[in-house]
Scaffold this active site. Structure first.
Site, short mmCIF file in Angstrom:
data_model
loop_
_atom_site.label_atom_id
_atom_site.label_comp_id
_atom_site.label_asym_id
_atom_site.label_seq_id
_atom_site.Cartn_x
_atom_site.Cartn_y
_atom_site.Cartn_z
N GLY A 175 54.49 45.27 35.18
CA GLY A 175 53.97 46.60 35.50
C GLY A 175 53.39 46.68 36.91
CG ASP A 224 36.75 45.92 41.25
OD1 ASP A 224 37.07 46.56 40.23
OD2 ASP A 224 36.80 44.68 41.32
NE ARG A 266 40.08 51.22 38.91
CZ ARG A 266 40.40 50.14 38.21
NH1 ARG A 266 39.60 49.09 38.17
NH2 ARG A 266 41.53 50.11 37.52
CG HIS A 313 38.33 42.39 38.80
ND1 HIS A 313 38.26 43.69 39.24
CD2 HIS A 313 39.35 42.36 37.91
CE1 HIS A 313 39.22 44.40 38.67
NE2 HIS A 313 39.89 43.62 37.85
P1 NAD Z 1 52.77 43.13 32.62
O1 NAD Z 1 52.77 42.55 31.24
O2 NAD Z 1 53.35 44.47 32.82
O3 NAD Z 1 53.48 42.14 33.64
C1 NAD Z 1 53.19 40.78 33.68
C2 NAD Z 1 54.41 40.04 34.12
O4 NAD Z 1 54.07 38.65 34.15
C3 NAD Z 1 55.62 40.18 33.14
O5 NAD Z 1 56.76 40.60 33.85
C4 NAD Z 1 55.78 38.80 32.59
O6 NAD Z 1 57.12 38.46 32.31
C5 NAD Z 1 55.23 37.95 33.72
N1 NAD Z 1 54.88 36.59 33.31
C6 NAD Z 1 54.36 36.17 32.14
N2 NAD Z 1 54.24 34.83 32.17
C7 NAD Z 1 54.70 34.41 33.35
C8 NAD Z 1 54.84 33.15 33.98
N3 NAD Z 1 54.48 32.02 33.35
N4 NAD Z 1 55.36 33.11 35.22
C9 NAD Z 1 55.71 34.24 35.87
N5 NAD Z 1 55.61 35.46 35.33
C10 NAD Z 1 55.11 35.54 34.09
O7 NAD Z 1 51.23 43.10 33.11
P2 NAD Z 1 50.62 43.85 34.39
O8 NAD Z 1 50.16 45.20 33.99
O9 NAD Z 1 51.55 43.69 35.54
O10 NAD Z 1 49.28 42.97 34.61
C11 NAD Z 1 49.38 41.63 35.01
C12 NAD Z 1 47.99 41.00 35.12
O11 NAD Z 1 47.24 41.61 36.16
C13 NAD Z 1 47.16 41.13 33.86
O12 NAD Z 1 46.49 39.91 33.60
C14 NAD Z 1 46.15 42.21 34.21
O13 NAD Z 1 44.96 42.12 33.46
C15 NAD Z 1 45.92 41.90 35.67
N6 NAD Z 1 45.34 42.99 36.47
C16 NAD Z 1 44.43 42.64 37.42
C17 NAD Z 1 43.87 43.61 38.23
C18 NAD Z 1 42.88 43.23 39.29
O14 NAD Z 1 42.20 44.12 39.82
N7 NAD Z 1 42.76 41.98 39.67
C19 NAD Z 1 44.24 44.95 38.07
C20 NAD Z 1 45.17 45.28 37.10
C21 NAD Z 1 45.72 44.28 36.29
C1 LMR Z 2 41.52 46.76 36.34
O1 LMR Z 2 40.41 46.70 36.84
O2 LMR Z 2 42.17 47.82 36.26
C2 LMR Z 2 42.17 45.49 35.85
O3 LMR Z 2 41.29 44.42 35.88
C3 LMR Z 2 42.85 45.64 34.54
C4 LMR Z 2 41.91 45.79 33.38
O4 LMR Z 2 42.11 45.11 32.38
O5 LMR Z 2 40.99 46.61 33.45
#
Ligand code: NAD
Ligand code: LMR
Length: 358
Positions: free
Chosen positions: A57, A195, A198, A222
């Protein structure tokens, strides 16, 4: 267009179609991309970037936006599923970066070889009712595996960790790098940019300003109370009523949950996160290029507090984090918030460290 001299037709076809068939590419050394032949015609020399979790995503819009970044000459897209399709799609964009896809663990090392910047959005996202820490059991192992490969294949790369819980996954990556003897605290950065994005948006709404003119430092970590916006240090200078401070602090700390609930089981922030990740990656690349005064917030190994990791404003340069700024003067509300943030951060950091050391 004439084939370039010295390159036969088979090599040319292999190069052009590389993204469509990553498994064959893996076997075919003639199609390996060197720094020289990876540049699209006319494109300036740029940096090599790998996205791990590129089909997800966040990964997909992040890959699209990085393909549009003129500082990127080579873009490696790695995931355990669906990279051929995403790579084929993105490779049709008429921008300078050359895109290559890598599918599955057996291609991870090739995806990482020679890259300058690695961005990691791999892992599962939250559903309503979950905390970021509830993701630890799955994401800790994913980040450990990916970090082991980074230590082996591109130990000098800058690493941007997006996978949650960031307060634990960054310490996990650090421990893996320490074990491998490659840890450079200047090169490992947890992405807390969302953060800040936002905070800029919500503060601008309250002040009636354009969010592009607002800069809110957000420190700590975070997750929930560890996200500490310093509203006393907003630029341009401004003041808030106590009610506004409460509203803004709460909204910034719960921005992620706001999106998780609105998506109602379909994941967490992806589009705003991709935007924030590209804003942050671009700052890292501008630093690598040698631009002056590139300052952003990030969760890094730090001596700003007694904790081993902390998010604060850092100056990015040719070697990564070149300077970590102190928190500056905090008001009473922020000092109380800092104590709460440190308490939670301490156990999240320890959890990550113990996961690798156990
Ligand atoms: P998602 O499930 O849509 O995508 C994750 C992707 O990771 C998938 O395509 C999956 O196949 C892949 N994946 C899983 N295991 C893997 C591996 N071993 N090697 C490589 N790829 C692998 O999830 P998303 O919405 O893209 O979110 C991903 C992560 O980012 C989550 O942990 C989410 O909590 C985090 N996130 C962090 C922030 C931030 O501010 N730091 C913000 C939003 C989301
Ligand atoms: C965010 O801040 O949007 C990410 O860390 C995803 C979450 O789980 O809130």
């Amino acid at each position: 267009m004439q084939p370039s001299s010295g390159e036969n037709v088979n090599q040319r076809i292999a190069r052009i179609s590389a993204h469509l068939d990553p498994p064959n590419l893996h076997m075919d050394n003639t199609a390996s991309v060197s720094r020289l032949n990876c540049r699209a015609k006319g494109a300036a020399a740029g940096f090599r970037v790998a996205i791990l979790g590129a089909a997800g995503g966040i990964g997909q819009p992040l890959a699209m936006l990085m393909k549009m970044n003129p500082l990127v000459s080579v873009l490696h897209l790695y995931d355990v599923v669906n990279t051929p399709g995403v790579t084929s799609d993105i490779s049709h964009m008429d921008t300078g970066a050359v895109v290559r896809g890598f599918l599955g663990q057996q291609q991870l090392e090739e995806a990482l070889t020679g890259v300058d910047l690695v961005i990691i959005p791999a892992g599962v996202p939250r559903k309503p009712g979950m905390t970021r820490d509830d993701l630890f059991n799955i994401n800790a192992g994913i980040v450990r595996t990916l970090s082991e490969a980074i230590a082996k294949c591109c130990p000098n790369a800058i690493v941007n960790v997006i996978s949650n819980p960031v307060n634990s996954t960054v310490p996990i990556a650090a421990e893996v790098f320490k074990k491998a003897g490659t840890f450079d605290p200047k090169k490992l950065l947890g992405v807390t940019m969302l953060d800040v994005v936002r905070a800029n948006t919500f503060v601008a709404e309250v002040l009636g300003l354009d969010p592009r003119d607002v800069n809110v430092p957000v420190v700590g970590g975070h997750a929930g109370v560890t996200i500490l916006p310093l509203l006393s240090q907003v630029k341009p200078p401004c003041s808030f009523t106590p009610k506004e401070v409460d509203y803004l602090t709460h909204r910034i700390q719960n921005g992620g949950t706001e999106v998780v609930e609105a998506k109602a089981g379909a994941g967490s922030a992806t589009l705003s996160m991709a935007y924030a990740a590209v804003k942050f990656a671009d700052a890292c690349l501008r630093g690598l290029r040698g631009d002056a005064s590139v300052v952003e917030c990030a969760f890094v190994a730090s001596q700003v507090t007694e904790l081993p990791f902390f998010a604060s404003q850092v100056r990015l340069g040719r070697i990564g984090v070149e300077e970590i700024y102190p928190l500056g003067p905090l008001n009473e509300y922020e000092r109380a918030g800092l104590e709460k943030a440190k308490k939670e951060l301490e156990s999240s950091i320890q959890k990550g460290v113990s996961f690798v050391r156990k």
